[in-house]
Structures are given as structure tokens and as C-alpha cells.
Motif scaffolding. Structure first.
Motif, short mmCIF file in Angstrom:
data_model
loop_
_atom_site.label_atom_id
_atom_site.label_comp_id
_atom_site.label_asym_id
_atom_site.label_seq_id
_atom_site.Cartn_x
_atom_site.Cartn_y
_atom_site.Cartn_z
N SER A 40 8.43 -3.25 54.91
CA SER A 40 8.34 -1.94 54.29
C SER A 40 9.60 -1.13 54.55
CB SER A 40 7.12 -1.20 54.84
OG SER A 40 5.96 -1.91 54.52
N ALA A 41 10.18 -1.29 55.76
CA ALA A 41 11.37 -0.53 56.09
C ALA A 41 12.55 -0.97 55.25
CB ALA A 41 11.70 -0.71 57.57
N ALA A 42 12.56 -2.27 54.93
CA ALA A 42 13.71 -2.79 54.19
C ALA A 42 13.57 -2.54 52.70
CB ALA A 42 13.85 -4.29 54.44
N ALA A 43 12.35 -2.32 52.25
CA ALA A 43 12.15 -2.18 50.81
C ALA A 43 12.52 -0.78 50.36
CB ALA A 43 10.70 -2.46 50.45
N ARG A 44 13.06 -0.70 49.14
CA ARG A 44 13.30 0.60 48.56
C ARG A 44 11.97 1.24 48.25
NH1 ARG A 44 18.26 -0.53 44.33
NH2 ARG A 44 19.88 -0.72 45.90
N PRO A 45 11.95 2.57 48.13
CA PRO A 45 10.68 3.20 47.77
C PRO A 45 10.15 2.61 46.48
CG PRO A 45 12.35 4.84 48.33
CD PRO A 45 13.04 3.51 48.30
N ALA A 46 8.85 2.36 46.48
CA ALA A 46 8.25 1.75 45.29
C ALA A 46 8.39 2.71 44.12
CB ALA A 46 6.78 1.45 45.55
N THR A 47 8.64 2.17 42.97
CA THR A 47 8.80 2.99 41.79
C THR A 47 7.80 2.53 40.74
OG1 THR A 47 10.35 1.52 40.71
CG2 THR A 47 11.26 3.13 42.26
N ALA A 48 7.73 3.29 39.68
CA ALA A 48 6.80 2.95 38.61
C ALA A 48 7.29 1.75 37.82
CB ALA A 48 6.62 4.14 37.69
N THR A 49 8.47 1.21 38.16
CA THR A 49 9.01 0.09 37.38
C THR A 49 8.63 -1.25 37.99
OG1 THR A 49 11.06 0.09 38.64
CG2 THR A 49 10.99 1.44 36.66
N ALA A 50 7.95 -1.28 39.15
CA ALA A 50 7.60 -2.56 39.77
C ALA A 50 6.58 -3.29 38.92
CB ALA A 50 7.04 -2.33 41.17
N PRO A 51 6.80 -4.60 38.68
CA PRO A 51 5.84 -5.34 37.85
C PRO A 51 4.57 -5.64 38.62
CG PRO A 51 7.55 -6.81 38.66
CD PRO A 51 7.91 -5.43 39.13
N ALA A 52 3.50 -5.81 37.89
CA ALA A 52 2.22 -6.17 38.50
C ALA A 52 2.15 -7.69 38.63
CB ALA A 52 1.08 -5.67 37.64
N PRO A 53 1.33 -8.19 39.56
CA PRO A 53 1.14 -9.65 39.63
C PRO A 53 0.62 -10.18 38.31
CG PRO A 53 0.13 -8.54 41.51
CD PRO A 53 0.53 -7.48 40.56
N LEU A 54 1.06 -11.39 37.96
CA LEU A 54 0.64 -11.97 36.69
C LEU A 54 -0.85 -12.31 36.73
CD1 LEU A 54 3.62 -14.36 35.89
CD2 LEU A 54 3.07 -12.18 34.82
N ARG A 55 -1.55 -11.90 35.68
CA ARG A 55 -2.96 -12.27 35.52
C ARG A 55 -3.14 -12.86 34.14
NH1 ARG A 55 -3.43 -7.20 37.98
NH2 ARG A 55 -4.11 -7.31 40.12
N LEU A 56 -4.18 -13.65 34.01
CA LEU A 56 -4.38 -14.36 32.73
C LEU A 56 -5.01 -13.41 31.72
CD1 LEU A 56 -3.90 -17.03 31.35
CD2 LEU A 56 -6.20 -17.73 32.00
N THR A 57 -4.17 -12.59 31.11
CA THR A 57 -4.59 -11.70 30.04
C THR A 57 -4.15 -12.34 28.72
OG1 THR A 57 -2.52 -10.51 30.22
CG2 THR A 57 -4.37 -9.66 31.50
N PRO A 58 -4.67 -11.87 27.59
CA PRO A 58 -4.23 -12.46 26.30
C PRO A 58 -2.72 -12.46 26.10
CG PRO A 58 -6.20 -11.15 25.99
CD PRO A 58 -5.81 -10.94 27.42
N PRO A 59 -1.99 -11.36 26.42
CA PRO A 59 -0.52 -11.43 26.25
C PRO A 59 0.12 -12.47 27.15
CG PRO A 59 -1.24 -9.15 26.45
CD PRO A 59 -2.42 -10.00 26.79
N VAL A 60 -0.40 -12.61 28.38
CA VAL A 60 0.16 -13.61 29.30
C VAL A 60 -0.14 -15.01 28.79
CG1 VAL A 60 -0.03 -14.59 31.62
CG2 VAL A 60 0.06 -12.11 31.33
N ALA A 61 -1.36 -15.21 28.29
CA ALA A 61 -1.73 -16.53 27.75
C ALA A 61 -0.86 -16.88 26.54
CB ALA A 61 -3.21 -16.54 27.36
N ALA A 62 -0.58 -15.86 25.69
CA ALA A 62 0.26 -16.10 24.51
C ALA A 62 1.68 -16.45 24.94
CB ALA A 62 0.27 -14.87 23.61
N ALA A 63 2.21 -15.71 25.93
CA ALA A 63 3.57 -15.98 26.42
C ALA A 63 3.65 -17.37 27.05
CB ALA A 63 3.99 -14.91 27.43
N ALA A 64 2.60 -17.73 27.80
CA ALA A 64 2.58 -19.05 28.43
C ALA A 64 2.54 -20.15 27.38
CB ALA A 64 1.37 -19.16 29.36
N ALA A 65 1.77 -19.91 26.30
CA ALA A 65 1.69 -20.91 25.23
C ALA A 65 3.05 -21.09 24.56
CB ALA A 65 0.63 -20.49 24.20
N VAL A 66 3.75 -19.98 24.35
CA VAL A 66 5.10 -20.06 23.76
C VAL A 66 6.02 -20.88 24.67
CG1 VAL A 66 7.16 -18.71 23.18
CG2 VAL A 66 4.91 -17.95 22.41
N CYS A 67 5.95 -20.60 25.98
CA CYS A 67 6.81 -21.32 26.94
C CYS A 67 6.49 -22.81 26.95
CB CYS A 67 6.63 -20.74 28.35
SG CYS A 67 7.35 -19.11 28.56
#
Lengths: 178, 67
Positions: A40-67
Motif C-alpha cells: 500500500s505504501a508503494a502504490a500510488r493513490p487509487a484512482t477511478a481509472t483502475a480496472p476491475a478484475p475480469l469477470r465473465l460478462t457478455p462483453p468479456v465473453a465476446a472479447a474472448a471469442a474474438v481473441c
């Protein structure tokens, strides 16, 4: 304040991985401080730009299918051909473009790392460079193969090559989120 | 054991070394930063970010398009 009452913001390409849920969640919680294995000391303050962990949502499933589709097609290209060159050029361009965007969502990055602790990684890099260069100087022959020569019999199989493309794409997405 | 096998075993040992350093880094209280922290630290600046992206791109081009 409920999640629904927050002002709407346009989704970005990286939001496509989770439909923007992560960004909304982080605006509520203040972000993710330690997802990248950082202290925590080494990390920059968390911002609203940090990505969320990947979950199997329809957009993620579509992106995975494309890959997967891309990897299967690219895996069928023979090495040293124009389609094979284009396969890495196109995917590399898309990933690089996304990674350099200012609104790209990234994990908090450390302001510093332990110098002595980092030597372990430096040592690995130096040993690898020496080993690879030695094999290259000796002609990169079967008697002194470089890593690419060793990998060639494995990557000649289209299935293995497709897996290689998929792993390479996954690594690219991982880099984009750093 | 011929020289080709020795070279191959060298790469395997280097790979095991990478796994070993990462496992060490993940132990509580370790001073060794995890691989992700190292990459994040390098990518703080634009040139570091470009460098890491170039390495990633080159790996794909060299191993998948050329090898």
C-alpha cells in the motif's frame, strides 16, 4: 449515494472487458489499492481509472471469442509469410494504441521498488541475455540453439501456434492494464 | 549429454529461476518485488511503457511470425 445516481460517463474500449462496472464500483469504493501485488505504501493513490478484475460478462465473453477466433486463424498462417506478419502487426497495433491512450484504465503503479530486491530480476535478465547471446554467437545451430530455435518444432503445429497467439494476446491485455 | 541439450537445460533452469524469484516475491515481507510490480514500475514513464510494449510486440513477431 446509490450507484445509479452517479453521473454517467462514456464507456471506453477497456470498459468493454467489464461493461464499465469496475469504473462505477471504484467511484463508489475509492478504487483498488493492492490488486497488482503492490504494498500500500508503494502504490500510488487509487484512482477511478483502475480496472476491475475480469469477470465473465457478455462483453468479456465476446472479447474472448474474438481473441480465440483471431488465434485460430493466425495459428493457421505459416511462418515467414505476409499473413503471419500482418497477424502480429494488426493485433500489436490495436493493443499498443489501447495501451497508450490517456483514458486507459490501469492498476496503481509503484513509485519505487526495493533496489536490492530488484537485483534478483536483474540477475535473471542478465543470465538469460548471456545465455541467448552465447548461443547466437555460436551460430544458433542445433548444437547451440537460441530460444526461438528450440521453440520452432513446438510452434510449427497450428494448434500450438494458435495457443501461442492466444497467450501472446493475453500478455498484451495484461500489459495494457499495468 | 550434448551441447544442444546443455543449452536447452540452461533455458529450463532460467525459467525455473523466474518461477523461483516470483514465488519468493510473493512471500510475506519479501523485499523482492513481484513481476507485476517491476513491470508497473518500469511503465510509470512513457518511454518505459513504450519499451515494454515493444518487447511484447517483438516477442509475438519473432516467435509467432518468424519462427
Amino acid at each position: 449515494m446509490s450507484e445509479e445516481s452517479l453521473p454517467a460517463q462514456p464507456l471506453t474500449l477497456s470498459d468493454g472487458l467489464d461493461g464499465g462496472r469496475g469504473r462505477r464500483a471504484e467511484r463508489l469504493t475509492g478504487g483498488v489499492a493492492d490488486q497488482a501485488g503492490l504494498s500500500s505504501a508503494a502504490a500510488r493513490p487509487a484512482t477511478a481509472t483502475a480496472p476491475a478484475p475480469l469477470r465473465l460478462t457478455p462483453p468479456v465473453a465476446a472479447a474472448a471469442a474474438v481473441c480465440v477466433g483471431y488465434a485460430l486463424v493466425a495459428g493457421g498462417f505459416r511462418r515467414l509469410t505476409l499473413p503471419a506478419e500482418l497477424a502480429t502487426f494488426v493485433a500489436g497495433s490495436v493493443i499498443t494504441w489501447q495501451a497508450l491512450r490517456k483514458d486507459c484504465r490501469r492498476y496503481p503503479r509503484p513509485d519505487h521498488v526495493d533496489g536490492k530486491g530488484s537485483l534478483a530480476w536483474g540477475a535473471i535478465l542478465v543470465v538469460f541475455a548471456i545465455w541467448e547471446l552465447y548461443a547466437d554467437v555460436r551460430g544458433s545451430t542445433p548444437a547451440h540453439p537460441t530460444l526461438s530455435i528450440l521453440m520452432r518444432p513446438i510452434l510449427q503445429d497450428p494448434t500450438n501456434r494458435a495457443i501461442g497467439y492466444l497467450a501472446w494476446l493475453g500478455a498484451g491485455i495484461w500489459v495494457v492494464r499495468r | 549429454v550434448n551441447s544442444g541439450q546443455i543449452t536447452a537445460w540452461g533455458f529450463i533452469l532460467i525459467g525455473l529461476g523466474i518461477v523461483g524469484v516470483e514465488l519468493t516475491a510473493r512471500r510475506p515481507g519479501s523485499r523482492v518485488p513481484p513481476f507485476s510490480a517491476m513491470i508497473g514500475f518500469i511503465m510509470r514513464e512513457r518511454w518505459g511503457r513504450l519499451g515494454i510494449l515493444f518487447v511484447w510486440w517483438w516477442i509475438g513477431w519473432h516467435f509467432l511470425s518468424r519462427s
